[in-house]
Design a protein around this motif. Structure first.
Motif, PDB file in Angstrom:
ATOM      1  N   TYR A 104      47.681  20.764  44.817  1.00 47.14           N
ATOM      2  CA  TYR A 104      47.000  21.249  46.012  1.00 47.14           C
ATOM      3  C   TYR A 104      47.027  20.162  47.082  1.00 47.14           C
ATOM      4  N   ASN A 152      39.190  32.001  31.259  1.00 44.23           N
ATOM      5  CA  ASN A 152      37.833  31.708  31.712  1.00 44.23           C
ATOM      6  C   ASN A 152      37.522  30.219  31.725  1.00 44.23           C
ATOM      7  N   GLN A 160      39.732  24.670  35.906  1.00 42.51           N
ATOM      8  CA  GLN A 160      40.754  23.658  36.092  1.00 42.51           C
ATOM      9  C   GLN A 160      40.105  22.277  36.039  1.00 42.51           C
ATOM     10  N   TYR A 216      36.278  35.775  37.233  1.00 37.56           N
ATOM     11  CA  TYR A 216      35.410  34.675  36.831  1.00 37.56           C
ATOM     12  C   TYR A 216      35.066  33.894  38.096  1.00 37.56           C
ATOM     13  N   PHE A 270      33.320  30.262  39.838  1.00 38.60           N
ATOM     14  CA  PHE A 270      33.073  28.846  39.589  1.00 38.60           C
ATOM     15  C   PHE A 270      32.498  28.187  40.835  1.00 38.60           C
ATOM     16  N   TYR A 272      32.503  24.152  42.140  1.00 41.86           N
ATOM     17  CA  TYR A 272      32.941  22.784  41.914  1.00 41.86           C
ATOM     18  C   TYR A 272      32.255  21.878  42.935  1.00 41.86           C
ATOM     19  N   LEU A 301      33.647  20.456  37.723  1.00 45.69           N
ATOM     20  CA  LEU A 301      32.975  21.729  37.553  1.00 45.69           C
ATOM     21  C   LEU A 301      31.468  21.549  37.553  1.00 45.69           C
ATOM     22  N   LYS A 338      29.804  27.846  35.940  1.00 49.14           N
ATOM     23  CA  LYS A 338      30.734  28.978  35.950  1.00 49.14           C
ATOM     24  C   LYS A 338      30.014  30.231  35.477  1.00 49.14           C
ATOM     25  N   LEU A 384      30.990  33.754  33.647  1.00 51.60           N
ATOM     26  CA  LEU A 384      32.043  34.473  32.930  1.00 51.60           C
ATOM     27  C   LEU A 384      31.628  35.919  32.685  1.00 51.60           C
ATOM     28  N   PHE A 425      32.618  23.562  46.490  1.00 52.80           N
ATOM     29  CA  PHE A 425      33.626  24.614  46.596  1.00 52.80           C
ATOM     30  C   PHE A 425      33.297  25.750  45.634  1.00 52.80           C
ATOM     31  N   ARG A 468      38.664  33.533  39.994  1.00 51.53           N
ATOM     32  CA  ARG A 468      39.919  33.715  39.268  1.00 51.53           C
ATOM     33  C   ARG A 468      39.868  35.063  38.580  1.00 51.53           C
ATOM     34  N   GLY A 469      40.958  35.802  38.632  1.00 53.57           N
ATOM     35  CA  GLY A 469      41.049  37.065  37.931  1.00 53.57           C
ATOM     36  C   GLY A 469      41.073  36.864  36.427  1.00 53.57           C
ATOM     37  N   VAL A 512      43.595  30.398  40.663  1.00 52.94           N
ATOM     38  CA  VAL A 512      42.239  30.152  41.150  1.00 52.94           C
ATOM     39  C   VAL A 512      42.289  30.123  42.674  1.00 52.94           C
TER      40      VAL A 512
END
Lengths: 114, 114
Positions: A35, A100, A103, B32, B34, B36, B46, B49, B51, B90, B94-95, B102
């Motif tokens: 990124y 799930n 990163q 999902y 998240f 960060y 992280l 999250k 789920l 941030f 994500r699917g 992501v």
């Protein structure tokens, strides 16, 4: 503990140079990502890889290429650096088959092109 | 395809005051979610999250977030902030499939004022 290591924290290069940014992860992750992060734009995906020797273009691949010869290493290449590629570059990795899971990121490389 | 919106680019707040960082997303599939955090000169780590299951998710450093499916929101909250919470935050989605990327929001810069 997952470790994603980027070879340089700060890098200064000149316009027109070929620049290599290296990233290594130690968790046997299949997925790896590059990124760039710019103020107000968040993270933009340049390239990603789901496996060795595989690569997929992200949202802003122009001016970049990548190499994934080994599972743990993912290199970002600026073929001919330009000043608009001055940015923070972040590498990340994740498991491919566990959607799930988040990163994991390296600490970033702040690249300046003069 | 998914997208993420963080309406507040900068949020100043006094120490020990509560804070809410807003995140809205759009997606045609289940996702999902998240949050960060990025401290100065570091990569992303992280925070928490979502789920499935309970819509209230607790993370590290006293942060929590609530998933609201009808409003497609995932706002981050902390009842009492500390100077050390000053960072960039941030939101990401994500699917559910393994090959989904992501998608990150543009980020919210939280500044805690002593």
């Amino acid at each position: 503990d997952v470790k994603v290591t980027q070879s340089s924290r700060y890098l200064v290069k000149r316009t027109g140079e070929k620049v290599f940014l290296e990233c290594v992860q130690d968790m046997d992750h299949e997925n790896m990502f590059w990124y760039r992060q710019d103020p107000g734009l968040g993270l933009r995906l340049i390239y990603f890889s789901y496996d060795v020797k595989m690569k997929e273009k992200g949202d802003i691949p122009e001016g970049y290429s990548v190499s994934r010869e080994k599972k743990e290493r993912f290199s970002l290449i600026l073929e001919s650096a330009s000043t608009n590629q001055t940015s923070m570059y972040l590498c990340a990795s994740s498991h491919r088959d566990v959607a799930n899971q988040p990163q994991h990121f390296g600490d970033g490389t702040r690249l300046s092109i003069l | 395809a998914q997208s993420v919106t963080q309406l507040d680019s900068q949020v100043p707040v006094f120490e020990e005051a509560p804070v809410e960082l807003r995140c809205n997303y759009s997606s045609s599939v289940s996702v999902y979610l998240f949050w960060y955090v990025q401290y100065p000169n570091q990569g992303l780590q992280l925070l928490l999250k979502y789920l499935s299951g309970s819509t209230l998710v607790k993370g590290i450093n006293g942060f929590e977030a609530e998933f609201n499916k009808s409003q497609t929101s995932f706002h981050l909250r902390k009842p009492s902030v500390h100077i050390s919470d000053t960072a960039e935050y941030f939101c990401a989605v994500r699917g559910w499939t393994s090959y989904d990327k992501v998608i990150f929001g543009p980020g919210t810069s939280l500044s805690v004022i002593p």
